[in-house]
Write a protein that holds these residues in place. Sequence first.
Motif, PDB file in Angstrom:
ATOM      1  N   TRP A 214       0.855  -1.204   0.000  1.00 48.89           N
ATOM      2  CA  TRP A 214       0.000   0.000   0.000  1.00 48.89           C
ATOM      3  C   TRP A 214       0.888   1.251   0.000  1.00 48.89           C
ATOM      4  CZ3 TRP A 214      -5.066   1.154  -0.576  1.00 48.89           C
ATOM      5  CH2 TRP A 214      -5.520   2.391  -0.121  1.00 48.89           C
ATOM      6  N   HIS A 226      -7.379   7.130  -4.753  1.00 46.80           N
ATOM      7  CA  HIS A 226      -8.041   6.767  -3.498  1.00 46.80           C
ATOM      8  C   HIS A 226      -8.734   7.985  -2.892  1.00 46.80           C
ATOM      9  CE1 HIS A 226      -7.866   5.265   0.856  1.00 46.80           C
ATOM     10  NE2 HIS A 226      -8.665   4.448   0.215  1.00 46.80           N
ATOM     11  N   HIS A 238      -9.571   0.110   0.940  1.00 47.82           N
ATOM     12  CA  HIS A 238      -8.343  -0.209   1.672  1.00 47.82           C
ATOM     13  C   HIS A 238      -8.391  -1.638   2.210  1.00 47.82           C
ATOM     14  CE1 HIS A 238      -5.414   0.588   5.193  1.00 47.82           C
ATOM     15  NE2 HIS A 238      -4.729   0.374   4.114  1.00 47.82           N
ATOM     16  N   PHE A 241      -8.092  -4.069  -0.616  1.00 46.10           N
ATOM     17  CA  PHE A 241      -6.710  -4.039  -1.111  1.00 46.10           C
ATOM     18  C   PHE A 241      -5.823  -4.940  -0.248  1.00 46.10           C
ATOM     19  CE2 PHE A 241      -2.374  -2.667  -0.889  1.00 46.10           C
ATOM     20  CZ  PHE A 241      -2.025  -2.384  -2.202  1.00 46.10           C
ATOM     21  N   LEU A 242      -5.927  -4.736   1.084  1.00 43.35           N
ATOM     22  CA  LEU A 242      -5.068  -5.513   1.979  1.00 43.35           C
ATOM     23  C   LEU A 242      -5.355  -7.011   1.858  1.00 43.35           C
ATOM     24  CD1 LEU A 242      -5.008  -3.223   5.155  1.00 43.35           C
ATOM     25  CD2 LEU A 242      -3.229  -3.488   3.419  1.00 43.35           C
TER      26      LEU A 242
END
Length: 268
Positions: A214, A226, A238, A241-242
């Motif tokens: 990130w 973002h 977020h 994404f993780l």
Amino acid sequence: MVSAAQAREKYDQLVDRYEEIFFYVGTVGQRLVEFAAPAPGSRVLDVGAGRGAVTRAALGLGCSVTAVDASPKMIARLVEDHPEVTGVAMDAAHLDFADGAFDLAAAGFVVQVLDDPAAVLGEVHRVLRPGGIVALSLETQSVGRLGWFQDLTLEFFAPSTEAGPPPPADDSTEQTGPLTHDRLDALLADTGFADVERLSIEMPVPITDPPALWDWLLPRGLAEIHGTLPEDRRAEFHTRFLAGAQTMHDDGGITLDFAATLHRARRP
Ligand SMILES: C[S@@+](CC[C@H](N)C(=O)[O-])C[C@H]1O[C@@H](n2cnc3c(N)ncnc32)[C@H](O)[C@@H]1O
């Protein structure tokens, strides 16, 4: 791609962290200057010099360096670090130097950010002496193992908006989209350069964990896209994404396929 005014704003802000974030520029700057092989004492112009990756390598070979950049803060820092360099804040599309003033003009990772690379190459051609060398590095963009990230951004950002990931580079000769190595070589030839040569370099970038990925992507366009999301969607993006990065991590580790090409040509 940015105008000189946009570059000034963007790179002025990045000045303190630039070589920390883009940690490979020093190695590539060194390889680029070695590829150009200037003789000691050569007059070198570092175009879009940033914090001086190319400048340092040219100084190391005993060259006399003039550095220009659209960002006054980058130039101020470069001259602070290397007082022997003549540093000038300047738009590379309007080089304020005499015809034939340099033996080598080198630009590390610059042509890809320019909104008018042809104009800059025209100026570089003009300020090189006959027989002078131009040397350029170009980052090779590829989605590689980040396909899941591309899918995620496509899901969150409507294709009709400007936001979204850059399309992967290919070797098409189409005149739109990111500058490819083939298009750059063609542009060099169109500008009047001869003996165009290219060298590919690969430097895999290992990333320790999902938060580090990130952080790596934030200054590479992720922060901008973002920031355009509403707050609740931002948190969801977020989290997703993780999760995607964790899958990548579990599936062989997060290593990005960073690659670049070095281009060299001669002014006849
Ligand atoms: C990706 S950085 C590369 C910096 C350095 N050459 C290196 O290898 O680390 C691109 C640099 O080009 C500069 N730049 C962008 N557009 C420019 C322009 N039109 N004229 C002069 N410099 C420009 C930016 O300010 C920035 O410092």
